[in-house]
Design an enzyme around this catalytic site. Structure first.
Site, PDB file in Angstrom:
ATOM      1  N   SER A 165       0.848  -1.192   0.000  1.00  0.00           N
ATOM      2  CA  SER A 165       0.000   0.000   0.000  1.00  0.00           C
ATOM      3  C   SER A 165       0.883   1.242   0.000  1.00  0.00           C
ATOM      4  O   SER A 165       2.088   1.166   0.266  1.00  0.00           O
ATOM      5  CB  SER A 165      -0.861  -0.018   1.265  1.00  0.00           C
ATOM      6  OG  SER A 165      -1.524   1.208   1.438  1.00  0.00           O
ATOM      7  N   TYR A 178      -1.889  -0.160  10.430  1.00  0.00           N
ATOM      8  CA  TYR A 178      -2.026  -0.552   9.021  1.00  0.00           C
ATOM      9  C   TYR A 178      -0.790  -0.105   8.241  1.00  0.00           C
ATOM     10  O   TYR A 178      -0.265  -0.841   7.403  1.00  0.00           O
ATOM     11  CB  TYR A 178      -3.301   0.084   8.457  1.00  0.00           C
ATOM     12  CG  TYR A 178      -3.655  -0.317   7.041  1.00  0.00           C
ATOM     13  CD1 TYR A 178      -3.806  -1.657   6.676  1.00  0.00           C
ATOM     14  CD2 TYR A 178      -3.867   0.646   6.051  1.00  0.00           C
ATOM     15  CE1 TYR A 178      -4.144  -2.025   5.377  1.00  0.00           C
ATOM     16  CE2 TYR A 178      -4.210   0.293   4.755  1.00  0.00           C
ATOM     17  CZ  TYR A 178      -4.343  -1.047   4.422  1.00  0.00           C
ATOM     18  OH  TYR A 178      -4.674  -1.390   3.141  1.00  0.00           O
TER      19      TYR A 178
HETATM   20  P1  NAD Z   1     -11.885  -5.659   0.846  1.00  0.00           P
HETATM   21  O1  NAD Z   1     -12.257  -5.391   2.260  1.00  0.00           O
HETATM   22  O2  NAD Z   1     -12.901  -5.436  -0.227  1.00  0.00           O
HETATM   23  O3  NAD Z   1     -11.381  -7.168   0.728  1.00  0.00           O
HETATM   24  C1  NAD Z   1     -10.695  -7.831   1.748  1.00  0.00           C
HETATM   25  C2  NAD Z   1     -11.231  -9.254   1.813  1.00  0.00           C
HETATM   26  O4  NAD Z   1     -10.449  -9.967   2.762  1.00  0.00           O
HETATM   27  C3  NAD Z   1     -12.686  -9.326   2.292  1.00  0.00           C
HETATM   28  O5  NAD Z   1     -13.473 -10.066   1.355  1.00  0.00           O
HETATM   29  C4  NAD Z   1     -12.596 -10.059   3.635  1.00  0.00           C
HETATM   30  O6  NAD Z   1     -13.692 -10.919   3.886  1.00  0.00           O
HETATM   31  C5  NAD Z   1     -11.312 -10.846   3.457  1.00  0.00           C
HETATM   32  N1  NAD Z   1     -10.720 -11.196   4.746  1.00  0.00           N
HETATM   33  C6  NAD Z   1     -10.659 -10.438   5.879  1.00  0.00           C
HETATM   34  N2  NAD Z   1     -10.079 -11.143   6.859  1.00  0.00           N
HETATM   35  C7  NAD Z   1      -9.757 -12.353   6.346  1.00  0.00           C
HETATM   36  C8  NAD Z   1      -9.145 -13.512   6.873  1.00  0.00           C
HETATM   37  N3  NAD Z   1      -8.737 -13.571   8.146  1.00  0.00           N
HETATM   38  N4  NAD Z   1      -8.974 -14.585   6.065  1.00  0.00           N
HETATM   39  C9  NAD Z   1      -9.391 -14.548   4.774  1.00  0.00           C
HETATM   40  N5  NAD Z   1      -9.991 -13.492   4.224  1.00  0.00           N
HETATM   41  C10 NAD Z   1     -10.164 -12.401   4.996  1.00  0.00           C
HETATM   42  O7  NAD Z   1     -10.567  -4.834   0.582  1.00  0.00           O
HETATM   43  P2  NAD Z   1      -9.883  -4.313  -0.758  1.00  0.00           P
HETATM   44  O8  NAD Z   1     -10.044  -2.851  -0.780  1.00  0.00           O
HETATM   45  O9  NAD Z   1     -10.303  -5.112  -1.934  1.00  0.00           O
HETATM   46  O10 NAD Z   1      -8.361  -4.632  -0.411  1.00  0.00           O
HETATM   47  C11 NAD Z   1      -7.669  -5.786  -0.829  1.00  0.00           C
HETATM   48  C12 NAD Z   1      -6.211  -5.639  -0.448  1.00  0.00           C
HETATM   49  O11 NAD Z   1      -5.704  -4.435  -1.030  1.00  0.00           O
HETATM   50  C13 NAD Z   1      -5.964  -5.502   1.052  1.00  0.00           C
HETATM   51  O12 NAD Z   1      -4.752  -6.147   1.379  1.00  0.00           O
HETATM   52  C14 NAD Z   1      -5.831  -4.012   1.255  1.00  0.00           C
HETATM   53  O13 NAD Z   1      -5.091  -3.729   2.396  1.00  0.00           O
HETATM   54  C15 NAD Z   1      -5.115  -3.632  -0.020  1.00  0.00           C
HETATM   55  N6  NAD Z   1      -5.217  -2.235  -0.431  1.00  0.00           N
HETATM   56  C16 NAD Z   1      -6.421  -1.666  -0.759  1.00  0.00           C
HETATM   57  C17 NAD Z   1      -6.468  -0.344  -1.199  1.00  0.00           C
HETATM   58  C18 NAD Z   1      -7.769   0.318  -1.602  1.00  0.00           C
HETATM   59  O14 NAD Z   1      -7.732   1.482  -2.011  1.00  0.00           O
HETATM   60  N7  NAD Z   1      -8.898  -0.362  -1.527  1.00  0.00           N
HETATM   61  C19 NAD Z   1      -5.294   0.398  -1.275  1.00  0.00           C
HETATM   62  C20 NAD Z   1      -4.085  -0.206  -0.922  1.00  0.00           C
HETATM   63  C21 NAD Z   1      -4.063  -1.530  -0.525  1.00  0.00           C
END
Ligand code: NAD
Length: 282
Positions: A165, A178
């Site tokens: 990130s 985070y």
């Molecule tokens: P999201 O919340 O839509 O998806 C995360 C998924 O992880 C969810 O479906 C949740 O049920 C699952 N999850 C949570 N705990 C879990 C566990 N213990 N075991 C298995 N699954 C589990 O989030 P997103 O926005 O799609 O993010 C996906 C990745 O990208 C994450 O690592 C997040 O930190 C990273 N990220 C997102 C952004 C953004 O702008 N959305 C930016 C930088 C990084």
């Protein structure tokens, strides 16, 4: 969704954690569209099922598994099922992750009087909340790597892709756990890339900048469509002056997954961020 360019993953098995979520659901669909058989892993079984169903409806091969990235025994059980259903893992995408309000301060800066105020300051951060966020992001990447990368030993063209990130480069205000956990993901990506370099397993990461998804839309935009205060700060700090479209992450994914294109690329973290990580603000 049309893909920017082709990466042939026919005959490959991809395991995607957090694949019931917004970004990793899209990653799972992209890998399936490129020919991979995809194991859709998520703690939220319904969400995983829904993504797998969509892939199958579009002619791809996918299977959903309820999986907890923090439970090694559970991951080993899931791994055994994936082996029977789809085969050994060629590509692991460690996507499960996120923040939690218990590890978030209310304000950006600590000011006089904040100890007494009805806000969560640094001094009020909940240890369990901080541990939850660290574990979900870091341990939740380490354990699936331990379980699924075993399939990759002695087989050609296997790789791991982690999700870092922007806050891994410079921490974002309010979210110290985070930020620290994602910095650990970038660091671990380099560590594991070196560790696995002699057995041909490439390990890289994608660091998404800021993307509007259904989940954060309300935090980023007021009802009239104008950006909120935090949203305006993000846009000001993004030289391209806009949010990314989730599909704009696919190029980095397809590049890293492509052994012909990225066969000598390991230990890198690719920012997809409109210049956010390059900009000092001045
Ligand atoms: P999201 O919340 O839509 O998806 C995360 C998924 O992880 C969810 O479906 C949740 O049920 C699952 N999850 C949570 N705990 C879990 C566990 N213990 N075991 C298995 N699954 C589990 O989030 P997103 O926005 O799609 O993010 C996906 C990745 O990208 C994450 O690592 C997040 O930190 C990273 N990220 C997102 C952004 C953004 O702008 N959305 C930016 C930088 C990084």
């Amino acid at each position: 969704m049309s893909l920017a360019f082709g990466t042939d993953l026919n005959g490959k098995v991809a395991v995607v954690t957090g694949a019931g979520g917004v970004l990793c659901g899209m990653f799972a669909k992209t890998l399936a569209k490129s020919g991979a058989k995809v194991a859709v892993l998520d703690l939220n079984e319904e969400a995983a099922e829904s993504v797998a169903k969509e892939i199958v409806a579009e002619g791809g091969v996918a299977k959903a598994y309820k999986a907890n990235v923090l439970d090694k025994t559970n991951l080993e059980e899931v791994h055994a099922k994936v082996l029977v259903d789809l085969g050994p893992c060629d590509l692991l995408l460690n996507g499960a992750g996120g923040n939690n309000p218990r590890a978030t301060t209310t304000k950006e800066y600590f000011e006089m009087g904040d100890i007494e105020a009805d806000t969560i300051s640094f001094f009020d951060l909940d240890q369990a909340g901080v541990e939850f966020v660290f574990n979900l992001n870091f341990i939740g990447t380490l354990l699936p790597s331990q379980v699924f990368a075993k399939d990759m030993i002695g087989r050609e063209g296997c790789n791991i892709i982690n999700v870092s990130s922007m806050n891994a480069y410079t921490p974002l205000t309010k979210i110290p756990a985070y930020s620290g956990a994602k910095a650990a993901i970038s660091n671990f990506t380099q560590w594991l890339a070196v560790h696995f370099s002699k057995v041909g397993i490439r390990v890289n990461a994608i660091a998404p900048g800021f993307f509007v998804t259904k989940q954060n839309e309300k935090l980023l935009f007021n009802e009239d469509g104008s950006p909120t205060a935090r949203s305006q700060k993000i846009l000001n700090a993004t030289p391209m002056g806009r949010y990314g479209e989730a599909e704009e992450l696919n190029g980095a994914l397809l590049f890293l997954a492509n052994n012909d294109a990225a066969g000598f690329v390991t230990g890198v973290v690719i920012p997809v961020d409109g210049g956010f990580s390059a900009y000092s603000g001045v």
